[in-house]
Write a protein that holds these residues in place. Structure first.
Motif, PDB file in Angstrom:
ATOM      1  N   ASP B 203      23.293 -27.799  69.330  1.00 16.67           N
ATOM      2  CA  ASP B 203      24.034 -26.860  68.496  1.00 16.67           C
ATOM      3  C   ASP B 203      23.066 -25.813  67.949  1.00 16.67           C
ATOM      4  O   ASP B 203      23.351 -24.637  67.927  1.00 16.67           O
ATOM      5  CB  ASP B 203      24.668 -27.584  67.299  1.00 16.67           C
ATOM      6  CG  ASP B 203      25.681 -28.598  67.742  1.00 16.67           C
ATOM      7  OD1 ASP B 203      26.481 -28.273  68.633  1.00 16.67           O
ATOM      8  OD2 ASP B 203      25.660 -29.734  67.229  1.00 16.67           O
ATOM      9  N   ARG B 204      21.929 -26.347  67.466  1.00 16.80           N
ATOM     10  CA  ARG B 204      20.890 -25.470  66.933  1.00 16.80           C
ATOM     11  C   ARG B 204      19.581 -25.834  67.601  1.00 16.80           C
ATOM     12  O   ARG B 204      19.447 -26.917  68.175  1.00 16.80           O
ATOM     13  CB  ARG B 204      20.740 -25.681  65.420  1.00 16.80           C
ATOM     14  CG  ARG B 204      21.719 -24.855  64.608  1.00 16.80           C
ATOM     15  CD  ARG B 204      21.268 -24.751  63.156  1.00 16.80           C
ATOM     16  NE  ARG B 204      21.025 -26.029  62.535  1.00 16.80           N
ATOM     17  CZ  ARG B 204      19.966 -26.291  61.769  1.00 16.80           C
ATOM     18  NH1 ARG B 204      19.035 -25.363  61.582  1.00 16.80           N
ATOM     19  NH2 ARG B 204      19.807 -27.479  61.205  1.00 16.80           N
ATOM     20  N   ALA B 205      18.612 -24.943  67.483  1.00 21.52           N
ATOM     21  CA  ALA B 205      17.308 -25.241  68.067  1.00 21.52           C
ATOM     22  C   ALA B 205      16.199 -24.701  67.185  1.00 21.52           C
ATOM     23  O   ALA B 205      16.385 -23.718  66.467  1.00 21.52           O
ATOM     24  CB  ALA B 205      17.214 -24.641  69.468  1.00 21.52           C
ATOM     25  N   CYS B 206      15.078 -25.409  67.228  1.00 20.95           N
ATOM     26  CA  CYS B 206      13.885 -24.965  66.502  1.00 20.95           C
ATOM     27  C   CYS B 206      12.744 -24.906  67.491  1.00 20.95           C
ATOM     28  O   CYS B 206      12.584 -25.816  68.302  1.00 20.95           O
ATOM     29  CB  CYS B 206      13.506 -25.953  65.403  1.00 20.95           C
ATOM     30  SG  CYS B 206      14.629 -25.969  64.027  1.00 20.95           S
ATOM     31  N   LEU B 207      11.951 -23.871  67.396  1.00 18.17           N
ATOM     32  CA  LEU B 207      10.765 -23.787  68.240  1.00 18.17           C
ATOM     33  C   LEU B 207       9.559 -24.124  67.368  1.00 18.17           C
ATOM     34  O   LEU B 207       9.365 -23.525  66.308  1.00 18.17           O
ATOM     35  CB  LEU B 207      10.649 -22.368  68.811  1.00 18.17           C
ATOM     36  CG  LEU B 207       9.471 -22.122  69.757  1.00 18.17           C
ATOM     37  CD1 LEU B 207       9.557 -23.011  70.995  1.00 18.17           C
ATOM     38  CD2 LEU B 207       9.425 -20.654  70.175  1.00 18.17           C
ATOM     39  N   MET B 208       8.774 -25.069  67.822  1.00 15.97           N
ATOM     40  CA  MET B 208       7.649 -25.549  67.026  1.00 15.97           C
ATOM     41  C   MET B 208       6.336 -25.129  67.684  1.00 15.97           C
ATOM     42  O   MET B 208       6.188 -25.246  68.899  1.00 15.97           O
ATOM     43  CB  MET B 208       7.718 -27.076  66.953  1.00 15.97           C
ATOM     44  CG  MET B 208       7.083 -27.679  65.746  1.00 15.97           C
ATOM     45  SD  MET B 208       7.541 -29.419  65.648  1.00 15.97           S
ATOM     46  CE  MET B 208       6.683 -29.863  64.173  1.00 15.97           C
ATOM     47  N   GLU B 209       5.443 -24.627  66.874  1.00 14.50           N
ATOM     48  CA  GLU B 209       4.106 -24.278  67.380  1.00 14.50           C
ATOM     49  C   GLU B 209       3.071 -24.756  66.380  1.00 14.50           C
ATOM     50  O   GLU B 209       3.137 -24.407  65.196  1.00 14.50           O
ATOM     51  CB  GLU B 209       3.985 -22.756  67.560  1.00 14.50           C
ATOM     52  CG  GLU B 209       4.510 -22.279  68.899  1.00 14.50           C
ATOM     53  CD  GLU B 209       4.362 -20.762  69.074  1.00 14.50           C
ATOM     54  OE1 GLU B 209       5.054 -20.232  69.948  1.00 14.50           O
ATOM     55  OE2 GLU B 209       3.586 -20.138  68.317  1.00 14.50           O
ATOM     56  N   ARG B 210       2.126 -25.540  66.855  1.00 18.10           N
ATOM     57  CA  ARG B 210       1.047 -26.082  66.013  1.00 18.10           C
ATOM     58  C   ARG B 210       1.551 -26.585  64.659  1.00 18.10           C
ATOM     59  O   ARG B 210       1.055 -26.200  63.603  1.00 18.10           O
ATOM     60  CB  ARG B 210      -0.054 -25.031  65.829  1.00 18.10           C
ATOM     61  CG  ARG B 210      -0.793 -24.726  67.124  1.00 18.10           C
ATOM     62  CD  ARG B 210      -1.847 -23.682  66.949  1.00 18.10           C
ATOM     63  NE  ARG B 210      -2.929 -24.097  66.064  1.00 18.10           N
ATOM     64  CZ  ARG B 210      -3.928 -24.906  66.405  1.00 18.10           C
ATOM     65  NH1 ARG B 210      -3.995 -25.381  67.638  1.00 18.10           N
ATOM     66  NH2 ARG B 210      -4.850 -25.223  65.537  1.00 18.10           N
ATOM     67  N   GLY B 211       2.613 -27.392  64.715  1.00 12.30           N
ATOM     68  CA  GLY B 211       3.096 -28.069  63.521  1.00 12.30           C
ATOM     69  C   GLY B 211       4.044 -27.278  62.651  1.00 12.30           C
ATOM     70  O   GLY B 211       4.499 -27.776  61.622  1.00 12.30           O
ATOM     71  N   LYS B 212       4.337 -26.044  63.024  1.00 13.34           N
ATOM     72  CA  LYS B 212       5.225 -25.222  62.183  1.00 13.34           C
ATOM     73  C   LYS B 212       6.458 -24.802  62.991  1.00 13.34           C
ATOM     74  O   LYS B 212       6.367 -24.544  64.189  1.00 13.34           O
ATOM     75  CB  LYS B 212       4.505 -23.950  61.708  1.00 13.34           C
ATOM     76  CG  LYS B 212       3.119 -24.210  61.154  1.00 13.34           C
ATOM     77  CD  LYS B 212       2.989 -23.806  59.749  1.00 13.34           C
ATOM     78  CE  LYS B 212       1.653 -24.075  59.110  1.00 13.34           C
ATOM     79  NZ  LYS B 212       0.702 -24.958  59.709  1.00 13.34           N
ATOM     80  N   ILE B 213       7.585 -24.704  62.289  1.00 14.64           N
ATOM     81  CA  ILE B 213       8.795 -24.179  62.926  1.00 14.64           C
ATOM     82  C   ILE B 213       8.671 -22.664  62.909  1.00 14.64           C
ATOM     83  O   ILE B 213       8.686 -22.047  61.837  1.00 14.64           O
ATOM     84  CB  ILE B 213      10.063 -24.610  62.154  1.00 14.64           C
ATOM     85  CG1 ILE B 213      10.114 -26.133  61.964  1.00 14.64           C
ATOM     86  CG2 ILE B 213      11.322 -24.085  62.822  1.00 14.64           C
ATOM     87  CD1 ILE B 213      10.340 -26.939  63.198  1.00 14.64           C
ATOM     88  N   VAL B 214       8.518 -22.068  64.090  1.00 14.26           N
ATOM     89  CA  VAL B 214       8.300 -20.613  64.128  1.00 14.26           C
ATOM     90  C   VAL B 214       9.588 -19.846  64.411  1.00 14.26           C
ATOM     91  O   VAL B 214       9.683 -18.653  64.133  1.00 14.26           O
ATOM     92  CB  VAL B 214       7.210 -20.227  65.156  1.00 14.26           C
ATOM     93  CG1 VAL B 214       5.850 -20.727  64.704  1.00 14.26           C
ATOM     94  CG2 VAL B 214       7.539 -20.765  66.542  1.00 14.26           C
ATOM     95  N   GLU B 215      10.570 -20.542  64.985  1.00 14.26           N
ATOM     96  CA  GLU B 215      11.879 -19.916  65.213  1.00 14.26           C
ATOM     97  C   GLU B 215      12.937 -20.973  64.983  1.00 14.26           C
ATOM     98  O   GLU B 215      12.733 -22.135  65.318  1.00 14.26           O
ATOM     99  CB  GLU B 215      12.008 -19.416  66.663  1.00 14.26           C
ATOM    100  CG  GLU B 215      11.017 -18.357  67.069  1.00 14.26           C
ATOM    101  CD  GLU B 215      11.399 -16.968  66.596  1.00 14.26           C
ATOM    102  OE1 GLU B 215      12.425 -16.847  65.893  1.00 14.26           O
ATOM    103  OE2 GLU B 215      10.669 -16.020  66.917  1.00 14.26           O
ATOM    104  N   ALA B 216      14.080 -20.563  64.441  1.00 15.88           N
ATOM    105  CA  ALA B 216      15.185 -21.500  64.274  1.00 15.88           C
ATOM    106  C   ALA B 216      16.494 -20.735  64.336  1.00 15.88           C
ATOM    107  O   ALA B 216      16.581 -19.606  63.861  1.00 15.88           O
ATOM    108  CB  ALA B 216      15.074 -22.228  62.938  1.00 15.88           C
ATOM    109  N   GLY B 217      17.477 -21.336  64.940  1.00 19.77           N
ATOM    110  CA  GLY B 217      18.764 -20.646  65.030  1.00 19.77           C
ATOM    111  C   GLY B 217      19.703 -21.382  65.957  1.00 19.77           C
ATOM    112  O   GLY B 217      19.482 -22.562  66.267  1.00 19.77           O
TER     113      GLY B 217
END
Lengths: 265, 242
Positions: B203-217
């Protein structure tokens, strides 16, 4: 031509090595007559030594399993301060000469030993009793079990234990119902190795427990004693130990094969 | 609602995540290998302790560093499908699925009823007596999912559940998984590298880079992020989403 020569050298080296190991074992069989062996089976020294060795080695193995399993599991799964020291201590009896182990046990648990002197004032003595035989055997055989058990626990994928935890299992429940069954072949293999080491223990036992027939004279000690008088009895005892050794090797090989098959799967 | 706000110092970077997931929502967690996705799932499951922060389900804290609450994994009611499935190799398919019920001391009759229902539903009843390690990859995935769902979890975590299947099997299992997750009204988090999983299941997605959520939607937006982030694991995004 050079390749053939190299192969020939390898074959000769292998044959010489095998002969060096097999010849003394074969000599035991060649030098003993079946009649004499069967007659010696009824010798009180043989019966006492066999009974004592099997009893003490079995008890030793049980003690080593009870004491060694938690140690092996903790060392396989957790990091803690002093772990390297604990690891080295566990391995120490393997490298330590048996005579040194014997005198070390005397200094700790003998009548004038650090712990022994206090036990002595309470009227409790360990040295030169059957309990001393078990102490000596536990001391020398525990590393064989603990090292094998640790490897077996390390081979169990941590995510399998974690899966059990998320499904509602406590650490203890997960250990007994998931980890232990997977590691079981390795643990049994380690226990057999510890049993074998206990059965063959000589140096530490003779120094710490003495050599009293029926009380502390295990099979290796009985071989040493009887060969100075009746060689047939010594050969009989030696053949029994060889037979047990073969059985142990077969068991360990079977279990190790099964263990690695489980790990591969 | 599952609310996660945690921090943990990892070897190469600090993991800092703040995520909220509603009941019945499926959140896809996408990112490079070693960016902290599995660590985050393990923290939610109680298998790894965060350095600080809170994890709460419907306001009930599962972890709260400020008041020193850290509920043990066995009491969190988290259904977790591990990347390697983590099936118990010495047990049969039946015993694997029954395990979670046995820890709850249910009667054998009750266990059999529930296991039968779940195995039949997953098309596994016929192989119930097979050793867990002797079955195919697709069957393992179904067993792992049935085992996680039978405990009626409050949260569902899936760590790359399709990654060890071949391409054809993946497509089939993706559809199955989507239907299964939709039928359970619990917050779900699925870790994946594959943007087809995101598009099809989430339904939703988060992009994670080096421990941080850099994109979400919304999961549908993932393609546009992917074009911004160019590549994930060196693979061509157009191919992944085709």
């Amino acid at each position: 031509m050079r390749e053939i020569a190299l192969k020939a050298v390898i074959v000769v080296v292998i044959c010489l090595t095998m002969a060096f190991i097999a010849l003394p074992v074969a000599s035991l069989f060649l030098k003993s007559s079946p009649d004499a062996v069967l007659r010696s089976m009824n010798d009180p020294a043989v019966k006492d030594a066999l009974r004592l060795s099997l009893t003490t080695s079995t008890l030793t193995t049980l003690i080593v399993i009870l004491m060694g399993t938690p140690v092996a599991y903790v060392n396989a799964r957790f990091s803690y301060f002093g772990k390297e020291v604990v690891d080295s201590l566990i391995d120490l009896p393997v490298i330590m000469p048996p005579a040194v182990a014997g005198i070390a046990l005397l200094m700790a648990f003998g009548r004038m030993g650090i712990v022994g002197q206090h036990l002595n004032t309470l009227g409790f003595s360990i040295a030169f009793t059957t309990l001393a035989v078990i102490f000596a055997q536990v001391f020398v055989s525990s590393p064989f079990y603990i090292r094998q058990a640790r490897t077996s626990f390390e081979d169990v994928d941590l995510s399998i234990e974690n899966a059990a935890r998320t499904l509602g299992a406590s650490r203890i429940y997960a250990f007994f119902h998931v980890t232990l069954p997977i590691a079981m072949n390795g643990l049994i293999s380690g226990a057999i190795m510890a049993f074998a080491r206990s059965l063959g223990e000589f140096g530490a036992t003779i120094m710490f427990a003495g050599n009293f027939q029926g009380r502390t004279q295990t099979m290796p000690l009985a071989i040493y004693t009887t060969m100075q008088g009746d060689l047939d009895v010594a050969l009989c005892l030696a053949l029994i130990l060889v037979a047990i050794s073969f059985l142990i090797i077969a068991l360990v090989k079977t279990l190790t094969r099964r263990m690695y098959k489980n790990v591969r799967d | 609602m599952l609310e996660i706000d945690v921090e943990k110092k990892l070897r190469d970077f600090d993991l800092e995540s703040n995520i909220k997931i509603s009941k019945g929502e499926i959140l896809m967690l996408v990112g490079d290998n070693g960016c902290g996705k599995t660590t985050l799932l393990n923290m939610i499951a109680g298998l790894t302790e965060p350095d600080k922060g809170t994890i709460a389900l419907d306001g009930r804290p599962l972890y709260d560093s400020s008041i020193k609450i850290d509920i043990a994994p066995e009491r969190r009611r988290v259904g977790y499908v591990f990347q390697s499935y983590a099936l118990f190799p010495t047990m049969t398919v039946y015993e694997n699925v029954a395990f979670g019920l046995r820890t709850r001391n249910l009667s054998n009759r009750e266990i059999e009823l529930q296991v039968r229902e779940h195995l039949a539903d997953a098309g596994l009843w016929e192989i119930r007596n097979a050793r867990a390690m002797k079955i195919s990859g697709g069957q393992k995935q179904r067993v792992a999912l049935a085992r996680a769902l039978i405990i009626e979890p409050d949260i569902l975590l899936l760590d790359e559940p399709l990654s060890s299947l071949d391409i054809r099997k993946q497509a089939e299992m993706r559809r199955e998984l989507r239907e299964k997750l939709r039928s359970y009204a619990v917050p779900s988090i699925m870790v994946t590298h594959d943007l087809r999983d995101v598009a099809c299941i989430g339904d939703r997605a988060c992009l994670m880079e080096r421990g941080k959520i850099v994109e979400a939607g919304r999961a549908d937006d993932v393609v546009s992020w992917a074009s911004v982030h160019a590549e994930i694991d060196g693979e061509d995004i157009a191919t992944l989403t085709r």
